[in-house]
Every structure is written in structure tokens, then in C-alpha cells.
Design an enzyme around this catalytic site. Structure first.
Site, short mmCIF file in Angstrom:
data_model
loop_
_atom_site.label_atom_id
_atom_site.label_comp_id
_atom_site.label_asym_id
_atom_site.label_seq_id
_atom_site.Cartn_x
_atom_site.Cartn_y
_atom_site.Cartn_z
N ASN A 1 -10.49 14.73 6.96
CA ASN A 1 -9.20 13.93 6.30
C ASN A 1 -8.68 13.49 4.83
O ASN A 1 -9.89 13.24 4.74
CB ASN A 1 -9.08 12.77 7.18
CG ASN A 1 -7.83 11.90 6.67
OD1 ASN A 1 -8.32 10.50 7.53
ND2 ASN A 1 -6.96 12.49 7.34
N GLY A 2 -8.26 13.95 3.98
CA GLY A 2 -7.34 13.19 2.92
C GLY A 2 -7.25 14.25 2.11
O GLY A 2 -7.64 15.56 2.06
N ASP A 3 -5.98 14.78 2.04
CA ASP A 3 -4.93 15.31 0.90
C ASP A 3 -4.98 16.58 1.37
O ASP A 3 -4.34 17.56 1.05
CB ASP A 3 -5.71 15.08 -0.14
CG ASP A 3 -5.75 14.29 -1.32
OD1 ASP A 3 -5.02 13.19 -0.68
OD2 ASP A 3 -6.94 14.09 -2.57
N GLY B 1 -3.05 13.24 8.28
CA GLY B 1 -1.79 12.22 8.67
C GLY B 1 -0.71 11.93 8.15
O GLY B 1 0.13 12.53 8.87
N PRO C 1 -4.63 9.36 13.68
CA PRO C 1 -4.56 7.37 14.05
C PRO C 1 -3.99 7.01 13.22
O PRO C 1 -4.78 6.76 12.26
CB PRO C 1 -5.66 7.12 14.67
CG PRO C 1 -7.24 7.86 13.77
CD PRO C 1 -6.84 9.12 13.54
N MET C 2 -2.55 6.54 13.09
CA MET C 2 -1.77 5.88 12.01
C MET C 2 -1.30 4.85 12.58
O MET C 2 -0.60 4.81 13.36
CB MET C 2 -0.80 7.11 11.85
CG MET C 2 -1.52 8.03 10.62
SD MET C 2 -0.30 9.48 9.83
CE MET C 2 -0.26 10.36 11.14
N GLN D 1 -8.07 4.56 20.16
CA GLN D 1 -9.07 4.50 18.61
C GLN D 1 -8.90 3.28 18.79
O GLN D 1 -8.24 1.96 19.11
CB GLN D 1 -8.45 5.03 16.84
CG GLN D 1 -9.89 4.52 16.25
CD GLN D 1 -8.88 4.69 14.88
OE1 GLN D 1 -7.95 4.01 14.57
NE2 GLN D 1 -9.82 6.19 14.18
N LYS E 1 -14.46 7.24 13.31
CA LYS E 1 -13.78 8.24 12.10
C LYS E 1 -14.09 6.93 11.25
O LYS E 1 -14.22 6.08 11.62
CB LYS E 1 -11.98 7.52 12.23
CG LYS E 1 -11.79 8.62 11.30
CD LYS E 1 -10.12 8.74 11.30
CE LYS E 1 -9.73 9.20 10.72
NZ LYS E 1 -9.05 7.97 8.90
N CYS F 1 -10.63 2.15 8.46
CA CYS F 1 -9.11 1.67 7.87
C CYS F 1 -9.32 0.19 6.80
O CYS F 1 -10.33 -0.32 6.99
CB CYS F 1 -8.50 0.65 8.74
SG CYS F 1 -7.13 -0.60 8.27
#
Length: 377
Positions: free
Chosen positions: A203-205, A227, A17-18, A71, A140, A101
Site C-alpha cells: 500500500n502506498g502510491d 486507497g 479501509p478509509m 478493521q 495493517k 493510522c
């Protein structure tokens, strides 16, 4: 892997979700290129209760996107509780709670990662959503507020005991924002010591196919959520799955394919938001789509000038990335090219018209093979 009633093949790939990114036009493109599950932009519970049009619009989902989660975020327990039936009525496959967030205006209200300073409040918000929801609830979050308050393993245990259907973890603290490396070692600890049966989504990198594969292998997560690696790059899902199958990294999309997809993205934006707003909103995406091409900065500048869809298409379709000089569009845009129905790729066509939002909310099993910077939750 299962999330409630949803079943996924091994190593599924999710779209994160962005804010200002994960809207229906972009989600439809990501679905076409192999995303197994997607999430909406995060929806403000307070905004829903105040009937704000922008927040209401984020509830629009389409059957072509399923499975999909909406979300929601909020720092006040009663607000989140009262907004949940509105989210539920939109018919998502799951409802996801944003505890990740890092943006200041969100955390100042105890929303997003702000609630990581008060784990009991996090528990009560989760319980309030689960009490009102008629479909699976997922969460999340980040590792913690800062290095001195990383309770991710304990939080995972708490959420699983509450009955949360799946947990997505951005492997940074709120204090890190998006700086430094994501700490994948914590993902493994959460998977091994925090969640016994609840799926854990990393999630992340995970910005490219090699990194996605490495996250699966090094952490043992059940799924990977993409993302920033998907920005201007809906092809990453398909390319990653090809890499899984062959061990070889497929070539990136050609200039021509990028132009075709950007043109389609623009057309869907204009259809969904209206032409003026669609043209303006699409400007945020050009940098990511054309990054790395010669004269990309010149193209971005030129694309910022037109105020109509046809004007943008004329600039883009007359631009030559390998030319040594600045390109000034001179050719008249062919009439058929201005028609969004004429913009196509070798992939399955997106419907001529976006379907009516809503749907009966029934879950559908998805075959993974068939199927400026924004704020990521």
C-alpha cells in the site's frame, strides 16, 4: 494467494479501509468494478464498548461485498479484547487490526501507528484480538514510527509466528504521514526477509494502473491495496485489470458514466444514512469524482447548495462541463431520474434495496473478473 479460508487469483486488488470513504455505498461500487477484497472504515473498540451509534453502524456489512474485513483499532488492550467479540459477531470474513493510522488524535491514545513506538504492546493487542476472534486476523501497519525506528521486517516475522493471516503495509513511517514517496524497497525487504508464508499486501502510491503493476513487479507483494487512488474512482480496479491483461491503458470513464455512478452513489448514501445525512456526507466526494473536468470547481460549488437528493441530481444532470459559462440549472428534473432505481450503468445493477446487514459470516470465493481528504489507516 490465500488468507485463511479465502482464495484469490494472481495479483488481487484490495480496497483500503478509509475513514468517511469505505462505507457500504462506496464498497458496493468498488466491488462492481472489480475489487477483490474490501475493508470497512476503522472501528473504535472504545466506541463499540460505549455503544456509540456511529461505531456500531460501521459494523454493517452486506453479502454483496464479500469477502470483506472489519478493521478495529484501540490503544488499550482490554478494550480491544472486549470489543473483538462484537466485531466477530458482525460476520466479517476477516478481522483486521489498525496499526497504521497516523492521525494525531488516534496515535495519542496509542492507537493506529501510535503503537509502533511499543512493539511489545503491538504484540499483546494482536494476541488479544486473536484470542477472541473466531475468524482469521490480519494486520495493517506502517514501516515504523520514524526513520530511526523501522522494525517492519522484525514485526512481520513476529506477526507470522503469532499466526496472523496476512499483513498489509503502508510503505511510509508515521512521521511521513502522506508526504514524500512511499518506500517500496521496504516492501520487498518485508516480503523477502520478514514473511515466509504470510501474504504481504502493499500500500502506498499505487494511484493508477501503471503504478499498481510496478508495485507488483518491483516488490513481489502478493496483493496491492488501493486507497487514495480509488477516491472518486471506483473504476480503477477494472481499469487496472484490463491493463494487466492487454498492456494498454483503457480510457477513463466518460462524463456521462461519472454522472450515473455519482447519482447512484448519492442514492445509496441517502438510503443508508437517510436523505439529509446522505446529501451532506456525499459532498466530500464530488471533488474527487469530477477532478480534471472543465468547470469542475463551478459544479462542486453548485452541488454544495441543495439539501435534497433531487436537488443535487437536478444540478448534476443539467450541468454541461464543456460550456464556457457558469451553468444555472433550469430544467425540471425528470420524475423517473429522481428514482434511484432508474440510475444505471452498463455494469451489473446494484440491488433495488440494500440487503439486510449481517449474513452468516460464511466465506465466499470471489472471482476477480466478476466482481475535504479522508483519513486512510
Amino acid at each position: 494467494m490465500r488468507i485463511g479460508h479465502l482464495e484469490f487469483d494472481d495479483r488481487p486488488l484490495f480496497l483500503a479501509p478509509m475513514e468517511d470513504v469505505s462505507d457500504p455505498p462506496f464498497r458496493i461500487l468498488c466491488k462492481r468494478y472489480g475489487a477483490d477484497m474490501m475493508y470497512t472504515e476503522f472501528v473504535s473498540s472504545a466506541g463499540l464498548l460505549r455503544d456509540q451509534a456511529h461505531e456500531q453502524q460501521k459494523l454493517e456489512i452486506f453479502d454483496e461485498e464479500r469477502p470483506i474485513g472489519i478493521q478495529v483499532w484501540g490503544g488499550e488492550i482490554d478494550e480491544v479484547k472486549n470489543a473483538t467479540p462484537m466485531v466477530d459477531a458482525a460476520g466479517p470474513d476477516v478481522i483486521d487490526i489498525n496499526f497504521g493510522c497516523p492521525v494525531r488524535k488516534i496515535v495519542q491514545k496509542d492507537g493506529g501507528a501510535g503503537v509502533l513506538r511499543d512493539i511489545d504492546k503491538m504484540r499483546r493487542i494482536t494476541a488479544a484480538v486473536m484470542e477472541e476472534a473466531t475468524r482469521p486476523v490480519t494486520v495493517k501497519m506502517r514501516l515504523g514510527w520514524d526513520d530511526d525506528s523501522i522494525y517492519a521486517v522484525e514485526v512481520a516475522q513476529m506477526l507470522e509466528e503469532m499466526g496472523v493471516a496476512a499483513l498489509s503495509v503502508h510503505a511510509r513511517t508515521r512521521e511521513q504521514q502522506y508526504k514524500g514517496e512511499a518506500r517500496w524497497d521496504w516492501l520487498r525487504r518485508i516480503k523477502e526477509d520478514g514473511a515466509r508464508d504470510m501474504p504481504v499486501i502493499g500500500n502506498g502510491d499505487a494511484h493508477d494502473p501503471e503504478a499498481v503493476e510496478a508495485m507488483f513487479e518491483e516488490t513481489g507483494v502478493d496483493a496491492v491495496m488501493l486507497g487514495r487512488g480509488a477516491l472518486g474512482n471506483p473504476w480503477i480496479f477494472e481499469r487496472t485489470k484490463t491493463y494487466f491483461e492487454t498492456g494498454e491503458l483503457p480510457p477513463p470513464p466518460s462524463w456521462e458514466e461519472r454522472v450515473q455512478v455519482v447519482a447512484e452513489h448519492l442514492s445509496m448514501k441517502c438510503e443508508w444514512l437517510g436523505e439529509r445525512t446522505g446529501v451532506l456526507e456525499m459532498r466530500k466526494n464530488y471533488s474527487s469524482y469530477f477532478k480534471g473536468f472543465r468547470n469542475a470547481s463551478t459544479l462542486r460549488h453548485e452541488l454544495m447548495q441543495p439539501e435534497t437528493k433531487d436537488g443535487v441530481l437536478e444540478v448534476m444532470l443539467n450541468f454541461k462541463p464543456d460550456a464556457p459559462d457558469i451553468q444555472v440549472p433550469s430544467a425540471k428534473l425528470p420524475e423517473q431520474t429522481a428514482d434511484p432505481d432508474a440510475v444505471s450503468t452498463t455494469k451489473p445493477d446494484v440491488p433495488d434495496d440494500l440487503p439486510s446487514p449481517g449474513g452468516d459470516g460464511a466465506a465466499k470465493t470471489v472471482d476477480p473478473e466478476a466482481a475535504g481528504l479522508p483519513t486512510s489507516s
